[in-house]
Design a protein around this motif. Structure first.
Motif, PDB file in Angstrom:
ATOM      1  N   UNK A 150     -10.038 -10.119 -10.913  1.00 34.49           N
ATOM      2  CA  UNK A 150      -9.432  -9.299  -9.757  1.00 34.49           C
ATOM      3  C   UNK A 150      -8.951  -7.851 -10.333  1.00 34.49           C
ATOM      4  N   UNK A 151      -8.539  -7.981 -11.318  1.00 30.88           N
ATOM      5  CA  UNK A 151      -7.986  -6.550 -11.930  1.00 30.88           C
ATOM      6  C   UNK A 151      -9.305  -5.730 -12.425  1.00 30.88           C
ATOM      7  N   UNK A 152     -10.312  -6.100 -12.756  1.00 31.41           N
ATOM      8  CA  UNK A 152     -11.677  -5.289 -12.944  1.00 31.41           C
ATOM      9  C   UNK A 152     -12.251  -5.101 -11.511  1.00 31.41           C
ATOM     10  N   UNK A 153     -12.134  -5.678 -10.504  1.00 31.57           N
ATOM     11  CA  UNK A 153     -12.735  -5.368  -9.192  1.00 31.57           C
ATOM     12  C   UNK A 153     -11.809  -4.071  -8.690  1.00 31.57           C
ATOM     13  N   UNK A 154     -10.437  -4.203  -9.001  1.00 37.15           N
ATOM     14  CA  UNK A 154      -9.693  -3.060  -8.617  1.00 37.15           C
ATOM     15  C   UNK A 154      -9.897  -1.861  -9.437  1.00 37.15           C
ATOM     16  N   UNK A 168       0.702   7.817  -4.811  1.00 33.95           N
ATOM     17  CA  UNK A 168       1.283   6.783  -5.573  1.00 33.95           C
ATOM     18  C   UNK A 168       1.379   5.480  -4.764  1.00 33.95           C
ATOM     19  N   UNK A 169       1.909   5.439  -3.699  1.00 32.92           N
ATOM     20  CA  UNK A 169       2.227   4.525  -2.827  1.00 32.92           C
ATOM     21  C   UNK A 169       1.008   3.865  -2.301  1.00 32.92           C
ATOM     22  N   UNK A 170      -0.014   4.979  -1.831  1.00 34.90           N
ATOM     23  CA  UNK A 170      -1.300   4.267  -1.366  1.00 34.90           C
ATOM     24  C   UNK A 170      -2.208   3.595  -2.618  1.00 34.90           C
ATOM     25  N   UNK A 171      -1.899   4.032  -3.871  1.00 33.49           N
ATOM     26  CA  UNK A 171      -2.630   3.574  -5.113  1.00 33.49           C
ATOM     27  C   UNK A 171      -1.921   2.136  -5.242  1.00 33.49           C
ATOM     28  N   UNK A 172      -0.686   2.144  -5.111  1.00 30.39           N
ATOM     29  CA  UNK A 172       0.244   0.664  -5.386  1.00 30.39           C
ATOM     30  C   UNK A 172      -0.639  -0.491  -4.279  1.00 30.39           C
ATOM     31  N   UNK A 174      -3.339  -0.265  -2.402  1.00 27.77           N
ATOM     32  CA  UNK A 174      -4.768  -0.590  -2.528  1.00 27.77           C
ATOM     33  C   UNK A 174      -5.107  -1.148  -3.909  1.00 27.77           C
ATOM     34  N   UNK A 175      -4.350  -0.967  -4.942  1.00 26.66           N
ATOM     35  CA  UNK A 175      -4.584  -1.615  -6.281  1.00 26.66           C
ATOM     36  C   UNK A 175      -3.382  -2.177  -6.982  1.00 26.66           C
ATOM     37  N   UNK A 176      -2.883  -3.176  -6.428  1.00 21.07           N
ATOM     38  CA  UNK A 176      -1.519  -3.830  -6.673  1.00 21.07           C
ATOM     39  C   UNK A 176      -1.622  -4.251  -8.202  1.00 21.07           C
ATOM     40  N   UNK A 177      -2.582  -4.686  -8.528  1.00 21.34           N
ATOM     41  CA  UNK A 177      -2.779  -5.576 -10.103  1.00 21.34           C
ATOM     42  C   UNK A 177      -2.919  -4.288 -10.971  1.00 21.34           C
TER      43      UNK A 177
END
Length: 142
Positions: free
Chosen positions: A80-84, A127-131, A133-136
């Protein structure tokens, strides 16, 4: 008829007044010029200080994500992290942010603190958008 010494005194006074006026005018012009120059220097320094602080903060935030993505991409076992991270790298966040940043920075007539506040708001939103889209990935970076 006036005496010669009295005429000499009047001539001396007239010459003294003319010289005083010339000197005063010159000093006044120099003072005005010095004031303009110093005012510009103070404003340039203030603008530099705001820009440096905001630019450094922005660069650190962007670099944090970029460095983490480069470091983790081949070393994580979490699919999941790699996909993000792969999705993050495809989005070219830094380029998208720069375009928004410079659009925000196009307001020459605003005061430095207002522009700085706009930049900080923009960075917080991104930064909120990043959090979102990419929570992990974002959780690793704090």
């Amino acid at each position: 008829m006036e005496s010669s010494s009295h005429l000499d005194d009047l001539d001396f006074q007239n010459v003294a007044k003319l010289n005083l006026n010339k000197v005063s005018s010159g000093i006044s012009k120099m003072g005005y010029s010095d004031g303009i120059t110093e005012g510009r220097e103070v404003m340039f320094q203030k603008g530099f200080d705001f820009g440096y602080k905001d630019g450094l903060k922005t660069a650190l935030e962007i670099s944090k994500y970029e460095a983490a993505a480069k470091m983790l991409i081949g070393k994580s076992n979490n699919d999941e992290l790699v996909r993000e991270i792969q999705k993050y790298r495809q989005e070219k966040f830094d380029e998208r942010y720069k375009a928004k940043y410079f659009k925000c920075n196009n307001s020459k007539d605003l005061q430095y603190d207002i522009v700085s506040s706009q930049h900080n708001s923009l960075l917080d939103k991104e930064k909120e958008i990043l959090r979102a889209k990419f929570p992990n990935f974002s959780n690793l970076l704090g």
